[in-house]
Design a protein around this motif. Structure first.
Motif, PDB file in Angstrom:
ATOM      1  N   HIS A  87       0.858  -1.184   0.000  1.00 43.24           N
ATOM      2  CA  HIS A  87       0.000   0.000   0.000  1.00 43.24           C
ATOM      3  C   HIS A  87       0.891   1.230   0.000  1.00 43.24           C
ATOM      4  CE1 HIS A  87      -3.437  -2.511   0.436  1.00 43.24           C
ATOM      5  NE2 HIS A  87      -2.797  -3.185   1.369  1.00 43.24           N
ATOM      6  N   GLU A 337     -14.556  -3.523   1.191  1.00 39.54           N
ATOM      7  CA  GLU A 337     -13.151  -3.725   0.876  1.00 39.54           C
ATOM      8  C   GLU A 337     -12.273  -3.496   2.106  1.00 39.54           C
ATOM      9  OE1 GLU A 337     -12.379  -1.298  -2.484  1.00 39.54           O
ATOM     10  OE2 GLU A 337     -10.440  -0.665  -1.732  1.00 39.54           O
ATOM     11  N   GLU A 338     -12.568  -2.443   2.880  1.00 40.67           N
ATOM     12  CA  GLU A 338     -11.792  -2.191   4.097  1.00 40.67           C
ATOM     13  C   GLU A 338     -12.385  -3.005   5.230  1.00 40.67           C
ATOM     14  OE1 GLU A 338     -13.446   0.279   2.598  1.00 40.67           O
ATOM     15  OE2 GLU A 338     -11.939   1.557   1.649  1.00 40.67           O
ATOM     16  N   ARG A 339     -11.543  -3.840   5.817  1.00 41.67           N
ATOM     17  CA  ARG A 339     -12.052  -4.678   6.907  1.00 41.67           C
ATOM     18  C   ARG A 339     -12.023  -3.920   8.209  1.00 41.67           C
ATOM     19  NH1 ARG A 339      -8.067  -8.567   3.956  1.00 41.67           N
ATOM     20  NH2 ARG A 339      -9.375  -8.569   2.116  1.00 41.67           N
ATOM     21  N   ARG A 342     -14.313  -0.290   8.728  1.00 54.06           N
ATOM     22  CA  ARG A 342     -15.549  -0.210   7.954  1.00 54.06           C
ATOM     23  C   ARG A 342     -16.348  -1.494   8.137  1.00 54.06           C
ATOM     24  NH1 ARG A 342     -15.711   1.053   1.541  1.00 54.06           N
ATOM     25  NH2 ARG A 342     -17.937   0.943   1.168  1.00 54.06           N
ATOM     26  N   GLN A 397      -8.911  -6.131  15.697  1.00 55.83           N
ATOM     27  CA  GLN A 397      -7.587  -5.740  15.223  1.00 55.83           C
ATOM     28  C   GLN A 397      -6.516  -6.786  15.562  1.00 55.83           C
ATOM     29  OE1 GLN A 397      -7.252  -1.980  17.049  1.00 55.83           O
ATOM     30  NE2 GLN A 397      -7.204  -2.754  19.134  1.00 55.83           N
ATOM     31  N   GLY A 401      -5.387 -10.177   8.511  1.00 52.03           N
ATOM     32  CA  GLY A 401      -6.324  -9.693   7.502  1.00 52.03           C
ATOM     33  C   GLY A 401      -7.217 -10.799   6.948  1.00 52.03           C
ATOM     34  N   GLN A 405     -11.234 -11.209   7.389  1.00 54.35           N
ATOM     35  CA  GLN A 405     -12.076 -11.281   6.199  1.00 54.35           C
ATOM     36  C   GLN A 405     -12.998 -12.488   6.275  1.00 54.35           C
ATOM     37  OE1 GLN A 405     -12.683  -9.152   4.119  1.00 54.35           O
ATOM     38  NE2 GLN A 405     -13.168  -9.959   2.100  1.00 54.35           N
ATOM     39  N   GLN A 424     -13.667  -6.840  -3.211  1.00 54.27           N
ATOM     40  CA  GLN A 424     -12.338  -7.439  -3.001  1.00 54.27           C
ATOM     41  C   GLN A 424     -12.391  -8.601  -2.016  1.00 54.27           C
ATOM     42  OE1 GLN A 424     -10.524  -6.294  -5.128  1.00 54.27           O
ATOM     43  NE2 GLN A 424     -11.171  -4.199  -5.448  1.00 54.27           N
ATOM     44  N   TRP A 427      -8.704  -9.950  -1.021  1.00 56.74           N
ATOM     45  CA  TRP A 427      -7.551  -9.062  -1.036  1.00 56.74           C
ATOM     46  C   TRP A 427      -6.649  -9.357   0.152  1.00 56.74           C
ATOM     47  CZ3 TRP A 427      -8.085  -3.032  -1.703  1.00 56.74           C
ATOM     48  CH2 TRP A 427      -7.035  -2.594  -2.514  1.00 56.74           C
TER      49      TRP A 427
ATOM     50  N   TYR B 223     -21.466   2.067   7.572  1.00 56.95           N
ATOM     51  CA  TYR B 223     -21.597   0.761   6.903  1.00 56.95           C
ATOM     52  C   TYR B 223     -22.798   0.002   7.456  1.00 56.95           C
ATOM     53  CZ  TYR B 223     -20.557  -4.271   6.611  1.00 56.95           C
ATOM     54  OH  TYR B 223     -20.641  -5.619   6.451  1.00 56.95           O
TER      55      TYR B 223
END
Lengths: 513, 350
Positions: A87, A337-339, A342, A397, A401, A405, A424, A427, B223
């Motif tokens: 990124h 897309e953002e875990r 979001r 957290q 990832g 997901q 995604q 991803w 969301y």
């Protein structure tokens, strides 16, 4: 020959996990060396140790035959080790040369730096105008900026982390050309990836990691992808089962003449988008990132609302003006897309994150959160989707990832949606988990759910989708049936051109790579 | 670590406070004793301690609900004032001054006035996206001046020798003290109930859950479809209601009438209380007791050792400063960056 970099018996332990277990590898000058492995296999930890951002518990690192005793990123840079992250870390509102100057460790002179950038980028076949603003650049061009930033340091070893995940097939070809030229000049390259075909095309040698251990070293050009995949995931290589689709008569999702202005300067306007998704089928949206996918998915999920209510219909109900929770009541579920931040609240536990969208499914009663039911719901997802987590009380957290997901996909599927939006889906997720997530999505669709997938990975879309749409500059192509199209046609549509018939119209559109 | 920060902040405050006393020519240890221990060594001291802690805790509970959702209501002092004005208005002018309904009516009036005063910034924030920090703060000054106007003008007690104050509230408009010798009264039960409600709301309710999502991850709230404006309204109204009730209890308790100064800064001190309490109901109780002790101790040393009255504010400030600093150092690490060596090139760049 003296190896450029040699790792001897590197081990690194984190509480509860062995990230690297007795890893040794050798990289020669001018060699392109792949580090293959699933997420959580220890690739990132190993790269951090090479770069000096993390310290190994035991083992030694030699650079050009000299032991590196006290390691840190500054030491790496002085030794000529540079890293391009997956990124990008660029400031959008200033120019290329200013971005590069900002990261310079020593003092600089702006005009001469700009000249150097122009010269270097031309020499390696990836021209950049140093005075362009970064927000005007495509993703491929931004990556060039990152690479040129490293090249300015005249590196002896360049580390690239999943560099092709955001590129068009055409841009990948150009990147590989640059990397080969660099290697020919003697720069060693460490190429981190999980894409076997790319590794086979580009790399001289590959070190495969699994669970922190080296499971094999191979010459990828002489090894079959099946063998490489076996090394990566062990014997449990999953196979996809995609049965023929049986689409419902009426569409579940109808999008009619949807146009929307971008919300900010960096966004893309959507123009007259129309398509349908039927129950029982998977429709994919291909495209280079930043061509309107984010805007479209926000409008579909309800995170952004549209005044013209019937531009989006869910099961026949005008939904474009409804809020996300109202659309969810119509049977929508959505994997963004953002875990972190979001799809899930980073500091909240998994059971709390289950309540985020599952609050209509018994986890909230009489206005109070039923903790026991929420925990049971989360535990159900963890078990069913094999999420590696320390129970429902683990924070979002704390998960990797891929595992987060799996949890989010699991949560949305547990809502038994009539329409599933996925952005995604895999991803940064490893091969094993990706296959599992894809299979789950296929199974869900075959059970009658309408699925809409946005992905930048063409392979993925070809694997699971029944019909494909392509988005470019905010316009969406007519649907293509997966079995009667190919990567080339999609790739051209991604760059805004149409197939051969319309040569004159197509060539005036700039290639977006 | 979240618990360690307030403890560390308290210890540092004591150390700096001692230095401060020493610099004023007082032996730190006896002064600290006079500040923190002496006020609690009498029945009256204990009564005053709880009496002052009660509004602080009550207001902090309301504010914390908003703070958890990143809604920054800094104007509890104004909402407190409006609550006191509305409640006193009912108490003074209700046709039947002996009605048993008087106190409940004053309670409702105080709560409604506090909420109404907070509703203005809530409306402006949710409709026009104004900054609620500025608006709530400015509304405080309006409330204070409005109170001043009332007690100097239309509401001034005709039999009050021209002092800027209202007439005394009738007996039915007052909370009864537990013991006529001390000022502590039954309004403290309101605070107890508020603490329990606050705990239920933040720890157990779905609404509280939505608020915490809004605060921790606004994009996740969007969301999930949780309304941002709902968080703003609930956060501000909860703070306004709590502050309004606290103002009513102050007027109907220890004060018994309105004057230009009805609050020793409860509305602002409650912000510190909410943060010392980590925005948690039971933490706020401890924070409120500590802050109340600072008020008492400040008054105490002012009388016994002739130390300046600004001392209380200084201690509050030092405490908040150290709390924020401790939080900062827990979450961030400071790294020294050496300057570049080859500076000449930079010279040419200029």
């Amino acid at each position: 020959m003296q190896p450029r970099l040699e790792l001897r018996n590197i081990s690194k332990r984190y509480p509860g996990v062995v990230a690297n277990d007795d890893v040794s590898l050798t990289i020669q000058p001018g060699e392109i060396h792949a580090v293959l492995g699933e997420n959580g296999a220890g690739k990132s930890t190993l790269m951090k140790i090479i770069y000096g951002a993390a310290q190994a518990d035991s083992g030694e690192i030699y650079c050009d035959g000299n032991l590196i005793a006290a390691h840190n990123p500054a030491m790496s840079r002085s030794l000529g080790i540079e890293m391009v992250y997956q990124h990008f870390a660029l400031f959008e509102s200033v120019s290329v040369v200013e971005n590069i100057a900002l990261s310079a460790s020593s003092a600089f002179n702006l005009p001469s730096l700009a000249e150097k950038i122009r010269e270097l980028s031309l020499r390696y076949g990836m021209p950049i105008d140093p005075h362009r603003q970064v927000h005007d650049l495509s993703v491929g061009e931004r990556q060039r900026v990152e690479i040129v930033r490293c090249l300015l340091q005249a590196p002896k070893l360049l580390i690239l982390d999943e560099p092709t995940s955001v590129l068009t097939p055409q841009a990948v070809v150009k990147l590989f050309g640059t990397l080969r030229q660099l290697a020919a000049e003697g720069c060693s390259i460490v190429y981190i990836s999980h894409k076997l075909d790319e590794v086979q095309e580009l790399c001289d040698t590959a070190t495969v990691l699994r669970n922190g251990k080296v499971t094999g070293t191979a010459r990828p050009k002489e090894t079959t992808s099946l063998e490489l995949a076996r090394m990566m995931v062990g014997s449990r290589l999953p196979e996809m089962h995609v049965s023929p689709a049986a689409p419902s008569e009426k569409p579940v999702l109808e999008v009619r003449n949807l146009s929307a202005k971008a919300r900010d300067h960096f966004g893309v306007d959507l123009e007259d988008v129309s398509f349908n998704v039927h129950g029982g089928e998977i429709v994919g949206l291909a495209g280079v990132s930043g061509n309107g996918q984010a805007e479209l998915i926000a409008l579909l999920s309800g995170e952004r609302r549209h005044a013209q209510g019937d531009a989006i219909k869910i099961n026949g109900t005008a939904a474009a003006a409804l809020r996300p929770d109202e659309r969810r009541r119509l049977g929508l579920a959505f994997v963004p897309e953002e875990r972190l931040g979001r799809g899930a609240v980073p500091s909240h536990t998994l059971w709390e994150n289950a309540v985020l969208t599952a609050h209509r499914f018994g986890t909230v009663r009489n206005g109070l959160v039923d903790r026991r039911r929420a925990a049971a719901f989360a535990t159900g997802i963890i078990d069913r989707f094999k999420v590696k987590a320390n129970g429902p009380d683990a924070t979002a957290q704390s998960l990797s990832g891929g595992n987060l997901q799996k949890f989010i996909v699991g949560r949305e599927i547990a809502l038994a949606p009539k329409l599933l939006l996925v952005s995604q889906p895999t991803w940064g997720v490893d091969v094993g988990a990706s296959a599992f997530i894809r299979q789950t999505i296929v199974d869900l669709s075959r059970a009658g759910t309408a699925v809409f997938v946005v992905s930048e990975e063409l392979d993925e879309l070809f694997e699971i989708c029944d019909r494909l749409l392509v988005i470019c500059k905010g316009r969406v192509s007519p649907p293509l049936v997966r079995t009667s199209t190919d990567r080339e046609e999609i790739g051209l549509l991604m760059t805004g051109r149409t197939m051969g018939k319309d040569q004159t119209g197509g060539s005036s559109v700039a290639l977006q790579d | 670590m979240r618990i360690a920060a307030p403890v560390l902040a308290c210890v540092l405050t004591l150390i700096v406070g001692s230095l401060f006393f020493a610099s004023l020519g007082h032996d730190p240890l006896p002064t600290l004793y006079a500040f923190f221990i002496e006020p609690l060594s009498s029945m009256n001291g204990l009564s005053e301690w709880l009496l002052k802690a009660s509004p602080l805790i009550l207001i902090a509970c309301g504010l914390a609900i908003g703070f958890r959702a990143n809604v920054w209501n800094i104007g509890a002092e104004g909402q407190f004032t409006m609550g006191a004005i509305a409640a006193s208005g009912v108490g003074l002018f209700w046709p039947n001054p002996e009605s048993a309904l008087l106190l409940p009516l004053m309670f409702l009036a105080g709560m409604a006035a506090g909420m109404a005063w907070a509703a203005i910034p809530a409306f402006l924030r949710s409709r026009m996206n104004t900054n609620e920090i500025l608006v709530t703060l400015m509304m405080t000054y309006i409330a204070t001046l409005f109170l001043s106007y009332l007690v100097h003008g239309p509401w001034r007690d005709p039999a009050g020798f021209n002092y800027p104050q209202t007439a005394l509230l009738p007996a039915a408009a007052m909370f009864q003290s537990f013991d006529p010798a001390y000022r502590l009264n039954s309004s403290i039960f309101i605070t107890v109930v508020a603490v329990l409600l606050m705990w239920l709301f933040t720890d157990r309710s779905f609404l509280g859950y939505k608020m915490s999502v809004s605060g921790a991850a606004p994009l996740a709230a969007r969301y999930a479809g949780f309304r941002e404006s709902a968080a703003v309204w609930i956060g501000l109204l909860a703070g306004g209601a709590a502050a309004g009730i606290a103002g009513m209890a102050e007027a109907a308790g220890p004060l018994g009438q309105l004057s230009p100064q009805i609050s020793p800064g409860y509305g602002f001190a409650a912000i510190i209380v909410a943060f010392i309490g980590r925005l948690n109901a039971f933490g706020i109780v401890l924070g409120g007791l500590l802050m109340s002790l600072l008020f008492l101790g400040g008054e105490g040393v002012q009388m016994t050792l002739a130390l300046p009255s600004a001392l209380t504010r200084i201690f509050q400030g030092i405490l908040l400063f150290f709390l924020l600093a401790a939080d900062f150092f827990i979450f961030y690490r400071i790294r020294l960056v050496r300057p570049v060596k080859d500076a000449p090139a930079l010279e040419t760049a200029r």
